[in-house]
Design a protein around this motif. Sequence first.
Motif, PDB file in Angstrom:
ATOM      1  N   TYR A  38       0.797  -1.220   0.000  1.00  0.00           N
ATOM      2  CA  TYR A  38       0.000   0.000   0.000  1.00  0.00           C
ATOM      3  C   TYR A  38       0.832   1.274   0.000  1.00  0.00           C
ATOM      4  O   TYR A  38       0.314   2.347  -0.283  1.00  0.00           O
ATOM      5  CB  TYR A  38      -0.935  -0.004   1.219  1.00  0.00           C
ATOM      6  CG  TYR A  38      -1.837  -1.209   1.238  1.00  0.00           C
ATOM      7  CD1 TYR A  38      -2.967  -1.270   0.430  1.00  0.00           C
ATOM      8  CD2 TYR A  38      -1.532  -2.309   2.045  1.00  0.00           C
ATOM      9  CE1 TYR A  38      -3.771  -2.394   0.420  1.00  0.00           C
ATOM     10  CE2 TYR A  38      -2.349  -3.429   2.050  1.00  0.00           C
ATOM     11  CZ  TYR A  38      -3.469  -3.471   1.229  1.00  0.00           C
ATOM     12  OH  TYR A  38      -4.264  -4.578   1.213  1.00  0.00           O
ATOM     13  N   HIS A  39       2.113   1.184   0.322  1.00  0.00           N
ATOM     14  CA  HIS A  39       2.943   2.391   0.386  1.00  0.00           C
ATOM     15  C   HIS A  39       4.305   2.111  -0.235  1.00  0.00           C
ATOM     16  O   HIS A  39       4.810   0.987  -0.176  1.00  0.00           O
ATOM     17  CB  HIS A  39       3.111   2.855   1.833  1.00  0.00           C
ATOM     18  CG  HIS A  39       1.817   3.124   2.525  1.00  0.00           C
ATOM     19  ND1 HIS A  39       0.979   4.162   2.166  1.00  0.00           N
ATOM     20  CD2 HIS A  39       1.189   2.470   3.536  1.00  0.00           C
ATOM     21  CE1 HIS A  39      -0.096   4.145   2.930  1.00  0.00           C
ATOM     22  NE2 HIS A  39      -0.004   3.126   3.763  1.00  0.00           N
ATOM     23  N   HIS A  40       4.880   3.159  -0.814  1.00  0.00           N
ATOM     24  CA  HIS A  40       6.101   3.027  -1.605  1.00  0.00           C
ATOM     25  C   HIS A  40       6.919   4.298  -1.381  1.00  0.00           C
ATOM     26  O   HIS A  40       6.474   5.397  -1.699  1.00  0.00           O
ATOM     27  CB  HIS A  40       5.687   2.899  -3.076  1.00  0.00           C
ATOM     28  CG  HIS A  40       6.809   2.670  -4.021  1.00  0.00           C
ATOM     29  ND1 HIS A  40       6.844   1.615  -4.894  1.00  0.00           N
ATOM     30  CD2 HIS A  40       7.939   3.368  -4.264  1.00  0.00           C
ATOM     31  CE1 HIS A  40       7.935   1.678  -5.629  1.00  0.00           C
ATOM     32  NE2 HIS A  40       8.615   2.733  -5.255  1.00  0.00           N
ATOM     33  N   ALA A 277      -0.294   7.176   5.401  1.00  0.00           N
ATOM     34  CA  ALA A 277      -0.389   5.957   6.201  1.00  0.00           C
ATOM     35  C   ALA A 277      -1.091   6.220   7.529  1.00  0.00           C
ATOM     36  O   ALA A 277      -1.829   5.373   8.037  1.00  0.00           O
ATOM     37  CB  ALA A 277       1.007   5.395   6.439  1.00  0.00           C
ATOM     38  N   ARG A 278      -0.833   7.408   8.102  1.00  0.00           N
ATOM     39  CA  ARG A 278      -1.442   7.741   9.393  1.00  0.00           C
ATOM     40  C   ARG A 278      -2.947   7.930   9.266  1.00  0.00           C
ATOM     41  O   ARG A 278      -3.712   7.522  10.141  1.00  0.00           O
ATOM     42  CB  ARG A 278      -0.804   9.014   9.954  1.00  0.00           C
ATOM     43  CG  ARG A 278      -1.246   9.356  11.378  1.00  0.00           C
ATOM     44  CD  ARG A 278      -0.299  10.374  11.973  1.00  0.00           C
ATOM     45  NE  ARG A 278      -0.405  11.659  11.316  1.00  0.00           N
ATOM     46  CZ  ARG A 278      -1.239  12.642  11.714  1.00  0.00           C
ATOM     47  NH1 ARG A 278      -2.034  12.431  12.759  1.00  0.00           N
ATOM     48  NH2 ARG A 278      -1.261  13.795  11.097  1.00  0.00           N
ATOM     49  N   HIS A 279      -3.375   8.521   8.171  1.00  0.00           N
ATOM     50  CA  HIS A 279      -4.803   8.824   8.002  1.00  0.00           C
ATOM     51  C   HIS A 279      -5.577   7.715   7.285  1.00  0.00           C
ATOM     52  O   HIS A 279      -6.792   7.628   7.411  1.00  0.00           O
ATOM     53  CB  HIS A 279      -4.970  10.137   7.238  1.00  0.00           C
ATOM     54  CG  HIS A 279      -4.542  11.337   8.006  1.00  0.00           C
ATOM     55  ND1 HIS A 279      -5.287  11.884   9.040  1.00  0.00           N
ATOM     56  CD2 HIS A 279      -3.422  12.098   7.929  1.00  0.00           C
ATOM     57  CE1 HIS A 279      -4.660  12.935   9.547  1.00  0.00           C
ATOM     58  NE2 HIS A 279      -3.519  13.083   8.886  1.00  0.00           N
ATOM     59  N   PHE A 280      -4.861   6.905   6.488  1.00  0.00           N
ATOM     60  CA  PHE A 280      -5.540   5.847   5.723  1.00  0.00           C
ATOM     61  C   PHE A 280      -4.794   4.537   5.908  1.00  0.00           C
ATOM     62  O   PHE A 280      -4.349   3.914   4.960  1.00  0.00           O
ATOM     63  CB  PHE A 280      -5.592   6.211   4.239  1.00  0.00           C
ATOM     64  CG  PHE A 280      -6.186   7.555   3.966  1.00  0.00           C
ATOM     65  CD1 PHE A 280      -7.557   7.744   3.985  1.00  0.00           C
ATOM     66  CD2 PHE A 280      -5.365   8.651   3.698  1.00  0.00           C
ATOM     67  CE1 PHE A 280      -8.097   8.992   3.739  1.00  0.00           C
ATOM     68  CE2 PHE A 280      -5.902   9.899   3.450  1.00  0.00           C
ATOM     69  CZ  PHE A 280      -7.274  10.074   3.476  1.00  0.00           C
ATOM     70  N   SER A 281      -4.664   4.094   7.142  1.00  0.00           N
ATOM     71  CA  SER A 281      -3.889   2.897   7.451  1.00  0.00           C
ATOM     72  C   SER A 281      -4.693   1.642   7.148  1.00  0.00           C
ATOM     73  O   SER A 281      -5.804   1.482   7.652  1.00  0.00           O
ATOM     74  CB  SER A 281      -3.489   2.901   8.929  1.00  0.00           C
ATOM     75  OG  SER A 281      -2.787   1.734   9.251  1.00  0.00           O
ATOM     76  N   PRO A 282      -4.129   0.722   6.320  1.00  0.00           N
ATOM     77  CA  PRO A 282      -4.826  -0.559   6.088  1.00  0.00           C
ATOM     78  C   PRO A 282      -4.778  -1.399   7.348  1.00  0.00           C
ATOM     79  O   PRO A 282      -3.899  -1.252   8.193  1.00  0.00           O
ATOM     80  CB  PRO A 282      -4.016  -1.196   4.954  1.00  0.00           C
ATOM     81  CG  PRO A 282      -2.659  -0.591   5.086  1.00  0.00           C
ATOM     82  CD  PRO A 282      -2.872   0.821   5.584  1.00  0.00           C
ATOM     83  N   GLU A 285      -4.461  -7.178   9.075  1.00  0.00           N
ATOM     84  CA  GLU A 285      -4.754  -8.417   8.357  1.00  0.00           C
ATOM     85  C   GLU A 285      -4.425  -8.290   6.883  1.00  0.00           C
ATOM     86  O   GLU A 285      -4.027  -9.257   6.236  1.00  0.00           O
ATOM     87  CB  GLU A 285      -6.240  -8.764   8.515  1.00  0.00           C
ATOM     88  CG  GLU A 285      -6.671 -10.046   7.798  1.00  0.00           C
ATOM     89  CD  GLU A 285      -5.995 -11.273   8.353  1.00  0.00           C
ATOM     90  OE1 GLU A 285      -5.810 -12.248   7.598  1.00  0.00           O
ATOM     91  OE2 GLU A 285      -5.632 -11.259   9.551  1.00  0.00           O
ATOM     92  N   ARG A 286      -4.537  -7.074   6.313  1.00  0.00           N
ATOM     93  CA  ARG A 286      -4.344  -6.888   4.882  1.00  0.00           C
ATOM     94  C   ARG A 286      -2.895  -6.648   4.513  1.00  0.00           C
ATOM     95  O   ARG A 286      -2.578  -6.476   3.344  1.00  0.00           O
ATOM     96  CB  ARG A 286      -5.194  -5.709   4.392  1.00  0.00           C
ATOM     97  CG  ARG A 286      -6.684  -5.901   4.549  1.00  0.00           C
ATOM     98  CD  ARG A 286      -7.424  -4.605   4.230  1.00  0.00           C
ATOM     99  NE  ARG A 286      -7.223  -4.224   2.843  1.00  0.00           N
ATOM    100  CZ  ARG A 286      -7.475  -2.994   2.385  1.00  0.00           C
ATOM    101  NH1 ARG A 286      -7.881  -2.049   3.203  1.00  0.00           N
ATOM    102  NH2 ARG A 286      -7.280  -2.715   1.115  1.00  0.00           N
TER     103      ARG A 286
END
Length: 297
Positions: A38-40, A277-282, A285-286
């Motif tokens: 999800y992040h790069h 990442a702080r506001h839209f953290s998966p 489990e994912r």
Amino acid sequence: MFCKKGEHSVGVQRQYTGSAGKITNCQIGISLSVATRYHHVPIDFELYLPRSWSEDPARRREARIPTSVQYKSKVDLALGMIERAVREGIPGDIVLADALYGNAHGFRETVRLLGFDYAVAIEAPTKVLLLNGSDSERCSPVSVGELGRRLGRQAFRRIALREGTGRTLSSRFALRRVRVASRDGIPIAQHEPVWLLIEWLDGERQPTKFALTTLPARMSRREIVRIYKERYRTEKVYEELKGELGLDHFEGRRFPGWHHHVTVALSCYAFVVAERARHFSPSAERTRFPAPFPLAA
């Protein structure tokens, strides 16, 4: 890739760049990123100095190139960044890279010695030995381009890649166990068995994209394809860095200034990703998957 019009910016010359797909007047930077699904985040960058710069004393003085900086190939620069990341304890399990690095036997071997799996693009002339289920020889070495043609359409399965704009993006893939016929003086039977991933794009008359990977056999074909295709996000990161943070807007000519500018751009981008990442953290489990080290030039 940093397009330039003149000839005085450090490292600039007419050279091939994969980003433009042609020879153009530019500077070339090699970057190393860490990524999850999800992040790069790019964490390191090296400016490639052609011999026309690294071996010209007058140019070196004008561009303030440190005496410690000597000519290194793009592959050597990339390996240096990966080694630095290992020394610093940067997390990662898999190295992803394009064909510039995947074609280099030394690059692949060094990555393995450093403890990583890899999934790297290669070019059609690369020769491999096709193996059967027990990894024994089945034939003489053949180019991956020829092998792809021999397999025929029936050997390729369609796999969904990701959601695009209004539709699911997919392509057709075949996976075969092989040994690479590298010119390293070692008998091919002693080379590590790896997966050859072949992609047949829609609209093409034959397979045109090839990759080698050491990802484990217990992974499904879908998982292997998904991890390898994570490299597409490198281009998305470049677009954001250039469009939103001015990565390619540096107007200076000197070596220290270029690195200062790139460092600021990468730091700003790291902050942006951290906020995302702080506001839209998966959910936890994912995020259970290997973390790749995407590499780009």
